[in-house]
Write a protein that holds these residues in place. Structure first.
Motif, PDB file in Angstrom:
ATOM      1  N   UNK A 212       0.848  -1.188   0.000  1.00 34.31           N
ATOM      2  CA  UNK A 212       0.000   0.000   0.000  1.00 34.31           C
ATOM      3  C   UNK A 212       0.884   1.238   0.000  1.00 34.31           C
ATOM      4  N   UNK A 213       0.772   2.041  -1.041  1.00 36.60           N
ATOM      5  CA  UNK A 213       1.546   3.274  -1.108  1.00 36.60           C
ATOM      6  C   UNK A 213       0.681   4.494  -0.851  1.00 36.60           C
ATOM      7  N   UNK A 214      -0.628   4.307  -0.845  1.00 36.10           N
ATOM      8  CA  UNK A 214      -1.551   5.390  -0.537  1.00 36.10           C
ATOM      9  C   UNK A 214      -2.810   4.803   0.074  1.00 36.10           C
ATOM     10  N   UNK A 215      -3.221   5.373   1.194  1.00 31.02           N
ATOM     11  CA  UNK A 215      -4.512   5.041   1.796  1.00 31.02           C
ATOM     12  C   UNK A 215      -5.262   6.350   1.935  1.00 31.02           C
ATOM     13  N   UNK A 216      -6.368   6.470   1.215  1.00 27.76           N
ATOM     14  CA  UNK A 216      -7.099   7.726   1.207  1.00 27.76           C
ATOM     15  C   UNK A 216      -8.588   7.508   1.216  1.00 27.76           C
ATOM     16  N   UNK A 217      -9.311   8.617   1.256  1.00 26.48           N
ATOM     17  CA  UNK A 217     -10.772   8.561   1.326  1.00 26.48           C
ATOM     18  C   UNK A 217     -11.362   9.436   0.238  1.00 26.48           C
ATOM     19  N   UNK A 218     -12.274   8.880  -0.531  1.00 28.13           N
ATOM     20  CA  UNK A 218     -13.062   9.641  -1.499  1.00 28.13           C
ATOM     21  C   UNK A 218     -14.519   9.413  -1.132  1.00 28.13           C
ATOM     22  N   UNK A 219     -15.278   8.755  -2.010  1.00 30.21           N
ATOM     23  CA  UNK A 219     -16.639   8.365  -1.618  1.00 30.21           C
ATOM     24  C   UNK A 219     -16.592   7.182  -0.665  1.00 30.21           C
ATOM     25  N   UNK A 220     -15.466   6.460  -0.698  1.00 28.03           N
ATOM     26  CA  UNK A 220     -15.206   5.362   0.236  1.00 28.03           C
ATOM     27  C   UNK A 220     -13.694   5.277   0.414  1.00 28.03           C
ATOM     28  N   UNK A 221     -13.236   4.368   1.283  1.00 28.90           N
ATOM     29  CA  UNK A 221     -11.798   4.193   1.475  1.00 28.90           C
ATOM     30  C   UNK A 221     -11.181   3.552   0.238  1.00 28.90           C
ATOM     31  N   UNK A 225      -1.966   0.509  -4.540  1.00 26.30           N
ATOM     32  CA  UNK A 225      -0.669  -0.145  -4.649  1.00 26.30           C
ATOM     33  C   UNK A 225      -0.021   0.304  -5.964  1.00 26.30           C
ATOM     34  N   UNK A 226       1.135  -0.236  -6.278  1.00 25.03           N
ATOM     35  CA  UNK A 226       1.841   0.182  -7.492  1.00 25.03           C
ATOM     36  C   UNK A 226       1.064  -0.140  -8.758  1.00 25.03           C
ATOM     37  N   UNK A 227       0.229  -1.184  -8.712  1.00 25.01           N
ATOM     38  CA  UNK A 227      -0.425  -1.638  -9.938  1.00 25.01           C
ATOM     39  C   UNK A 227      -1.945  -1.742  -9.830  1.00 25.01           C
ATOM     40  N   UNK A 228      -2.524  -1.440  -8.664  1.00 31.21           N
ATOM     41  CA  UNK A 228      -3.961  -1.601  -8.529  1.00 31.21           C
ATOM     42  C   UNK A 228      -4.507  -0.815  -7.348  1.00 31.21           C
ATOM     43  N   UNK A 229      -5.826  -0.844  -7.217  1.00 34.02           N
ATOM     44  CA  UNK A 229      -6.513  -0.099  -6.153  1.00 34.02           C
ATOM     45  C   UNK A 229      -7.670  -0.939  -5.622  1.00 34.02           C
ATOM     46  N   UNK A 230      -7.847  -0.895  -4.301  1.00 34.16           N
ATOM     47  CA  UNK A 230      -9.005  -1.521  -3.670  1.00 34.16           C
ATOM     48  C   UNK A 230      -9.879  -0.414  -3.076  1.00 34.16           C
ATOM     49  N   UNK A 231     -11.163  -0.437  -3.391  1.00 36.06           N
ATOM     50  CA  UNK A 231     -12.137   0.475  -2.813  1.00 36.06           C
ATOM     51  C   UNK A 231     -12.950  -0.307  -1.783  1.00 36.06           C
ATOM     52  N   UNK A 232     -13.178   0.300  -0.618  1.00 30.57           N
ATOM     53  CA  UNK A 232     -13.872  -0.431   0.439  1.00 30.57           C
ATOM     54  C   UNK A 232     -14.543   0.525   1.404  1.00 30.57           C
ATOM     55  N   UNK A 233     -15.561   0.010   2.102  1.00 24.12           N
ATOM     56  CA  UNK A 233     -16.234   0.788   3.139  1.00 24.12           C
ATOM     57  C   UNK A 233     -15.406   0.821   4.418  1.00 24.12           C
ATOM     58  N   UNK A 234     -14.595  -0.208   4.628  1.00 27.33           N
ATOM     59  CA  UNK A 234     -13.754  -0.299   5.818  1.00 27.33           C
ATOM     60  C   UNK A 234     -12.321  -0.589   5.401  1.00 27.33           C
ATOM     61  N   UNK A 357     -13.431   9.696  10.654  1.00 23.91           N
ATOM     62  CA  UNK A 357     -12.870   8.676   9.770  1.00 23.91           C
ATOM     63  C   UNK A 357     -13.520   7.328  10.081  1.00 23.91           C
ATOM     64  N   UNK A 358     -14.844   7.235   9.897  1.00 28.80           N
ATOM     65  CA  UNK A 358     -15.531   5.969  10.216  1.00 28.80           C
ATOM     66  C   UNK A 358     -15.064   4.851   9.304  1.00 28.80           C
ATOM     67  N   UNK A 359     -14.927   3.674   9.888  1.00 30.73           N
ATOM     68  CA  UNK A 359     -14.496   2.522   9.109  1.00 30.73           C
ATOM     69  C   UNK A 359     -12.997   2.378   8.974  1.00 30.73           C
ATOM     70  N   UNK A 360     -12.222   3.240   9.637  1.00 28.09           N
ATOM     71  CA  UNK A 360     -10.762   3.160   9.591  1.00 28.09           C
ATOM     72  C   UNK A 360     -10.274   2.528  10.896  1.00 28.09           C
ATOM     73  N   UNK A 361      -9.657   1.337  10.781  1.00 24.01           N
ATOM     74  CA  UNK A 361      -9.252   0.562  11.954  1.00 24.01           C
ATOM     75  C   UNK A 361      -7.745   0.350  11.946  1.00 24.01           C
TER      76      UNK A 361
END
Length: 499
Positions: A212-221, A225-234, A357-361
């Motif tokens: 993980x090179x970036x952890x941020x928040x838009x409409x969801x978390x 990574x260098x080659x992909x992105x995961x979008x999640x509520x938590x 920052x709800x959903x950030x653990x």
């Protein structure tokens, strides 16, 4: 007999590293190379991350886990791997500083964590050398004996069974011991490989070599990574030290390391149990095994990460102590492991800022007792994500008060005047104008350089001459010799430099 000096000087292949990792086997999960979605994304494939992921999959929840390197190869896989509620002199400390309810909650959380590990090993048929063993805290001084008696009384106050012995069942003199019966030990790397398999078998998705090179928040978390992105509520950040948090964790914790050595042993039954001393310098002892047979694993006293300029000397001291006190043969393995201490000796787990920052653990600060605590942490996080509550919320509260002077930054211990001061096989930090440069010299004399400035907060790194890593003396980031991140809080590598 082959000594640590011999292993270090000739750099024998395979001997530098964790005996647990060496026998864990490969996993082979894919690289994250696309944009995908899940209800929860877990960052980190150690015991916290995988426990969280499996608990969520047991409840039918969607989960993706991303691991920067490979499952089982990092902090959990380099631990002592004792499955026990006996954490040295923890209960007297907690009762005296936090009260009986907190101490009881700590005992209950760690009891639950230890039981879940054993249940999952059975349920998922995880081959990880699980063995039932008694756990002993031992003293070598009269003062220590008194502390043993006080700890036994404290343990009983919180509902644990504890027996005081006149001496520990060890081949050297002790002044007394505290026994917690029917605890356990295992191979933690094999256990994590088994947990990952259980997660995948239940439909969870795991990606390795996906830092993980970036952890941020838009409409969801989102976790990038260098080659992909995961979008999640938590999002669950389970990376030893959090690589991101809405409430800073770095100054609430102190990064620390310890040295570990595994020795060949002819008769492993000579040492029957798991042991930790309470008198300085402390040592921890347990049995284990690798592909070539039984081992005796011994740990030395802790030291602050990046604040020792000669870690290799600690291995020499550890070997000398082990040969003086234990029936050990040749050195088989040697490694360092890092953890983070907290002022009250309780981890930080949960949502640091649930309103903003709800959903950030997060989960960090395991004080070298991350097997049972880490499992309890994963259980708690998963329960909260599933919409429930946890009886351990107040215990692990990540925003509880802490002394502002607890964290101690350090300076680089590797400063040299010029590259001429760096001998073959060694490394140092030189200054060129305003720039500090981390330089290592190969056995053939060639030089390799990266910036000595940690990419987390800008501290100057120290060369670890045992693990051949660049270690940050401020917040504990560890970089490989070529500057790539081993683990954070840094997320970016040390920048290559031309000499």
């Amino acid at each position: 007999m082959q000594s640590w000096d011999a292993v270090w000087m000739v750099n024998l292949p395979g001997n530098r590293g964790s005996c647990w990792v060496a026998t864990a086997g490969r996993t082979g999960y894919p690289l994250l190379d696309s944009s995908i979605h899940a209800e929860t994304v877990v960052v980190g494939g150690g015991i916290v991350g995988l426990t969280t992921a499996l608990r969520l999959r047991e409840a039918g929840r969607s989960v993706i886990l991303v691991e920067a390197l490979e499952i089982g190869k990092q902090v959990t896989g380099r631990s002592t791997a004792k499955i026990t509620t006996q954490h040295a002199l923890i209960y007297r400390h907690l009762i005296d500083t936090c009260g009986v309810p907190t101490a009881r909650s700590y005992a209950e959380a760690n009891s639950a964590g230890a039981e879940l590990i054993k249940d999952w090993i059975k349920e998922h048929a995880i081959a990880c050398d699980l063995e039932r063993k008694n756990a002993y805290t031992y003293a070598t001084t009269a003062e220590g004996h008194g502390e043993i008696i006080a700890e036994a009384e404290a343990a009983r106050q919180v509902g644990l069974q504890a027996e005081v012995l006149d001496r520990a069942p060890l081949p050297f003199e002790t002044a007394g011991a505290l026994c917690f019966a029917d605890q356990a030990q295992f191979n933690p790397a094999q256990y994590l490989v088994g947990l990952a398999r259980a997660v995948a078998n239940r439909g969870g998705r795991i990606f390795e070599k996906s830092r993980a090179i970036l952890i941020g928040e838009a409409s969801r978390w989102r976790v990038v990574t260098a080659h992909g992105t995961v979008h999640a509520e938590n999002v669950v950040v389970a990376t030893n030290m959090t690589v991101k948090s809405p409430v800073g964790m770095a100054n609430r914790t102190q990064p620390r390391c310890h040295t570990a050595m595994a020795f060949r042993v002819g008769d492993p039954s000579v040492i029957d149990g798991m042991f930790i001393g309470i008198d300085d310098p402390t040592h921890s002892i347990r049995t284990g095994r690798d592909g070539d047979g039984p081992l005796l694993v011994v740990l030395g006293p802790k030291f602050n990460t990046g604040q020792d300029g000669n870690v290799a000397a600690r291995f020499v001291d550890l070997e000398e102590w082990s040969r003086k006190n234990l029936p050990v043969g040749d050195v088989a393995w040697g490694w360092c492991n890092e953890d983070y201490d907290t002022a009250d000796r309780v981890p930080y787990v949960g949502e640091p800022d649930p309103e903003n920052a709800p959903g950030f653990h997060i989960a960090t600060g395991f004080n070298a007792w991350g097997i049972s605590n880490g499992t309890a942490a994963g259980m708690m996080i998963a329960d909260v994500i599933r919409g429930g509550s946890s009886p351990w919320h107040n215990l692990y509260n990540p925003t509880r008060p802490y002394p502002k002077d607890f964290h101690k930054n350090g300076d680089s211990q590797s400063i040299v005047q010029s590259t001429n001061d760096i001998r073959a096989g060694e490394a140092g930090v030189i200054q060129r104008g305003d720039e500090k440069i981390a330089v290592r010299r190969d056995a053939d004399g060639s030089l390799h350089a990266v910036s000595a400035t940690c990419t987390h907060k800008g501290c100057t790194v120290t060369w670890n001459n045992a693990d051949c890593t660049w270690d940050c003396p401020c917040h504990g980031s560890i970089f490989a010799s070529d500057g790539t991140v081993i683990h954070g809080p840094a997320r970016q590598p040390l920048i290559p430099v031309d000499l």
